[in-house]
Write a protein that holds these residues in place. Structure first.
Motif, PDB file in Angstrom:
ATOM      1  N   GLU A  60      17.024  43.440 -34.336  1.00 12.09           N
ATOM      2  CA  GLU A  60      17.348  42.028 -34.156  1.00 12.09           C
ATOM      3  C   GLU A  60      18.659  41.919 -33.378  1.00 12.09           C
ATOM      4  OE1 GLU A  60      17.466  40.101 -37.897  1.00 12.09           O
ATOM      5  OE2 GLU A  60      15.286  40.092 -38.148  1.00 12.09           O
ATOM      6  N   ARG A  61      18.825  40.785 -32.712  1.00 13.30           N
ATOM      7  CA  ARG A  61      20.019  40.600 -31.889  1.00 13.30           C
ATOM      8  C   ARG A  61      20.828  39.407 -32.372  1.00 13.30           C
ATOM      9  NH1 ARG A  61      19.359  42.310 -25.637  1.00 13.30           N
ATOM     10  NH2 ARG A  61      17.938  44.051 -25.909  1.00 13.30           N
ATOM     11  N   LEU A  62      22.091  39.456 -32.018  1.00 10.15           N
ATOM     12  CA  LEU A  62      22.981  38.323 -32.236  1.00 10.15           C
ATOM     13  C   LEU A  62      23.654  38.031 -30.909  1.00 10.15           C
ATOM     14  CD1 LEU A  62      24.056  36.454 -34.510  1.00 10.15           C
ATOM     15  CD2 LEU A  62      26.039  37.962 -34.648  1.00 10.15           C
ATOM     16  N   VAL A  63      23.484  36.803 -30.430  1.00 13.05           N
ATOM     17  CA  VAL A  63      24.063  36.413 -29.140  1.00 13.05           C
ATOM     18  C   VAL A  63      25.234  35.476 -29.402  1.00 13.05           C
ATOM     19  CG1 VAL A  63      23.637  35.360 -26.900  1.00 13.05           C
ATOM     20  CG2 VAL A  63      21.817  36.652 -28.032  1.00 13.05           C
ATOM     21  N   SER A  69      30.328  30.272 -30.440  1.00 14.59           N
ATOM     22  CA  SER A  69      29.075  29.790 -31.019  1.00 14.59           C
ATOM     23  C   SER A  69      28.095  30.952 -30.973  1.00 14.59           C
ATOM     24  CB  SER A  69      28.532  28.581 -30.248  1.00 14.59           C
ATOM     25  OG  SER A  69      28.289  28.912 -28.900  1.00 14.59           O
ATOM     26  N   TRP A  70      27.077  30.925 -31.817  1.00  7.93           N
ATOM     27  CA  TRP A  70      26.158  32.059 -31.873  1.00  7.93           C
ATOM     28  C   TRP A  70      24.773  31.644 -32.365  1.00  7.93           C
ATOM     29  CZ3 TRP A  70      30.172  31.291 -35.292  1.00  7.93           C
ATOM     30  CH2 TRP A  70      29.831  31.126 -36.644  1.00  7.93           C
ATOM     31  N   VAL A  71      23.791  32.442 -31.974  1.00  4.29           N
ATOM     32  CA  VAL A  71      22.422  32.291 -32.468  1.00  4.29           C
ATOM     33  C   VAL A  71      21.818  33.683 -32.647  1.00  4.29           C
ATOM     34  CG1 VAL A  71      21.933  30.029 -31.452  1.00  4.29           C
ATOM     35  CG2 VAL A  71      21.490  32.105 -30.131  1.00  4.29           C
ATOM     36  N   LEU A  96      23.087  27.377 -25.367  1.00  6.23           N
ATOM     37  CA  LEU A  96      23.135  28.746 -25.863  1.00  6.23           C
ATOM     38  C   LEU A  96      21.741  29.282 -26.170  1.00  6.23           C
ATOM     39  CD1 LEU A  96      24.563  31.272 -26.724  1.00  6.23           C
ATOM     40  CD2 LEU A  96      25.045  30.225 -28.948  1.00  6.23           C
ATOM     41  N   ALA A  97      20.858  28.445 -26.734  1.00  7.42           N
ATOM     42  CA  ALA A  97      19.511  28.903 -27.058  1.00  7.42           C
ATOM     43  C   ALA A  97      18.780  29.356 -25.795  1.00  7.42           C
ATOM     44  CB  ALA A  97      18.737  27.802 -27.763  1.00  7.42           C
ATOM     45  N   ILE A  98      18.944  28.594 -24.715  1.00  7.41           N
ATOM     46  CA  ILE A  98      18.300  28.950 -23.443  1.00  7.41           C
ATOM     47  C   ILE A  98      18.886  30.260 -22.907  1.00  7.41           C
ATOM     48  CG2 ILE A  98      18.008  28.236 -21.047  1.00  7.41           C
ATOM     49  CD1 ILE A  98      18.052  25.331 -22.078  1.00  7.41           C
ATOM     50  N   MET A  99      20.219  30.362 -22.919  1.00  2.87           N
ATOM     51  CA  MET A  99      20.868  31.570 -22.406  1.00  2.87           C
ATOM     52  C   MET A  99      20.541  32.786 -23.271  1.00  2.87           C
ATOM     53  SD  MET A  99      24.677  30.147 -21.518  1.00  2.87           S
ATOM     54  CE  MET A  99      24.942  28.667 -20.564  1.00  2.87           C
TER      55      MET A  99
END
Length: 412
Positions: free
Chosen positions: A3-6, A18-20, A226-229
């Motif tokens: 899993e990733r964290l951006v 900010s993060w998702v 951020l979700a798009i990126m």
């Protein structure tokens, strides 16, 4: 895949982010959250960490270099793009991508002061990222199409897989028009636009662009930049700012450096212990071999056998003899009692026992003494043992002394 964290960095010298999270398929699994880098640390463990950096601090370009090793390419890049850099080479950092078949290498240029701040803030929080990517390279891209993301005070534009730019919100149409006009044969056929500015002003301004199709993406309630990126960043980035002195290898080297002398010392100690253990093992094997030979020799002398017995056979024979002895002693303790009674006298007169034979209550001892006076003294000592009778039945002179045969039994 993990899993990733951006994580998206804020502009300026700020530790707020900010993060998702992304699942294994590269899709966001939660809404965008806001906080400090230290708040992200707890959820970063075990995940692939991608950092998205503000595009306004980063310039993207290309450099043509020969086919050499990647480490060599990194050394050549500063001089290959020097004419496009306004600042001195000493105060900028270069993120270097992979060389394509045409010899072009994508390059991201950022001031070292800003890069140092981001890097130190991230490392101080305990987060260990795998890549830092410019924002403009995290927009969706298709062939013959540019992607435009309009935010409150900034416009991000991606023109290809490895190129894009950031424009200030003010007068962005003029700059975008110039970029389209100067792109020549690489000019886009359409623009895909994400408008997060919250007003229709941006679209009105874009009416002044050259004759080009504008595809406005409908912004849904759960959509955010951020979700798009983040979802676009799932694929391998064309440029990673974590190169050179900021690479993961360099970080590992910094962590390793203080422990290197200790590790070397431990390694030397382990080698010394291994060598010592090996030498001890060899010594024990030699002693074991000598002991085996000694046992075989003693067995041959006692059994008068001419054959060389194996250690296993000797062990089985001795075990059987001991079991027989133990079995006989369990039923009749005379042997042990007689032996215990005569032992002090035998020891006192230095009697060398050659053999013992116990049968029907009588212990026959074959032994050697120094001379006849010793045999007489031994006979007198045995006669004084209460409860037992003894006699020397034979005396045979030998070179080493007198061989005597003694019979001892309990008085009825």
């Amino acid at each position: 895949m993990r899993e990733r964290l951006v994580i998206r960095l804020q502009k300026g010298h700020s530790r707020n982010v900010s993060w998702v999270p992304l699942n294994e398929n590269g899709r966001t699994t939660a809404n965008e959250e806001f906080g400090s880098l230290s708040e992200v640390t707890a959820i970063s463990s075990g995940r692939h960490i991608t950092i998205i950096a503000p595009g306004s601090y980063i310039s993207l370009t290309k450099a043509k270099v020969p086919a050499v090793k990647k480490s060599r390419i990194a050394q050549m890049i500063p001089f290959a793009v020097e004419e496009f850099i306004a600042d001195d080479l000493e105060v900028v950092h270069f993120g270097v991508g992979d060389r394509d078949n045409n010899g072009d290498v994508p390059v991201a240029v950022i001031g070292k002061e800003m890069m140092d701040f981001w890097h130190d803030a991230i490392m101080d929080s305990g987060i260990r990222p795998h890549e830092i990517i410019p924002e403009q390279l995290c927009l969706p891209i298709n062939e013959a199409e540019w992607c435009v993301l309009i935010d409150a005070d900034e416009v991000l534009v991606r023109t290809s897989y490895e190129f894009g730019f950031s424009i200030d919100r003010k007068n962005f149409v003029e700059i975008l028009s110039h970029a389209i006009a100067s792109s020549g044969e690489n000019a886009p056929m359409s623009l895909r636009v994400y408008d997060f500015s919250g007003s229709s002003l941006a679209l009105e301004e874009m009416e002044h662009l050259p004759d080009i199709e504008v595809q406005l993406v409908e912004i849904e309630d759960d959509m955010n930049p951020l979700a798009i990126m983040a979802e676009e960043s799932y694929d391998a980035p064309s440029v990673n700012l974590l190169t050179g002195q900021y690479s993961l290898q360099q970080e590992l080297s910094k962590v390793w450096a203080p422990w290197k002398p200790t590790a070397i010392l431990v390694a030397l100690l382990l080698i010394a212990m291994t060598v010592t253990s090996y030498l001890k093992l060899m010594s024990l094997e030699t002693q074991s071999l000598e002991l085996t030979r000694s046992i075989q020799k003693s067995y041959k002398e006692v059994s008068e056998s001419k054959k060389k017995p194996s250690p296993g056979k000797i062990k089985r024979i001795l075990k059987q003899k001991l079991e027989n002895l133990e079995s006989g002693a369990a039923g009749n303790k005379d042997f042990i009692d007689i032996l215990a009674a005569v032992s002090p006298a035998l020891t006192k007169h230095r009697t060398a026992i050659e053999s013992l034979n116990y049968r029907k209550g009588t212990l026959t001892i074959s032994a050697n003494v120094a001379n006849t006076s010793k045999s007489d003294a031994l006979e007198n000592a045995l006669a004084l043992i209460p409860g037992y009778k003894s006699e020397i039945t034979s005396l045979t002179p030998e070179k080493s002394g007198i061989k005597v045969t003694i019979k001892v039994g309990r008085i009825e």
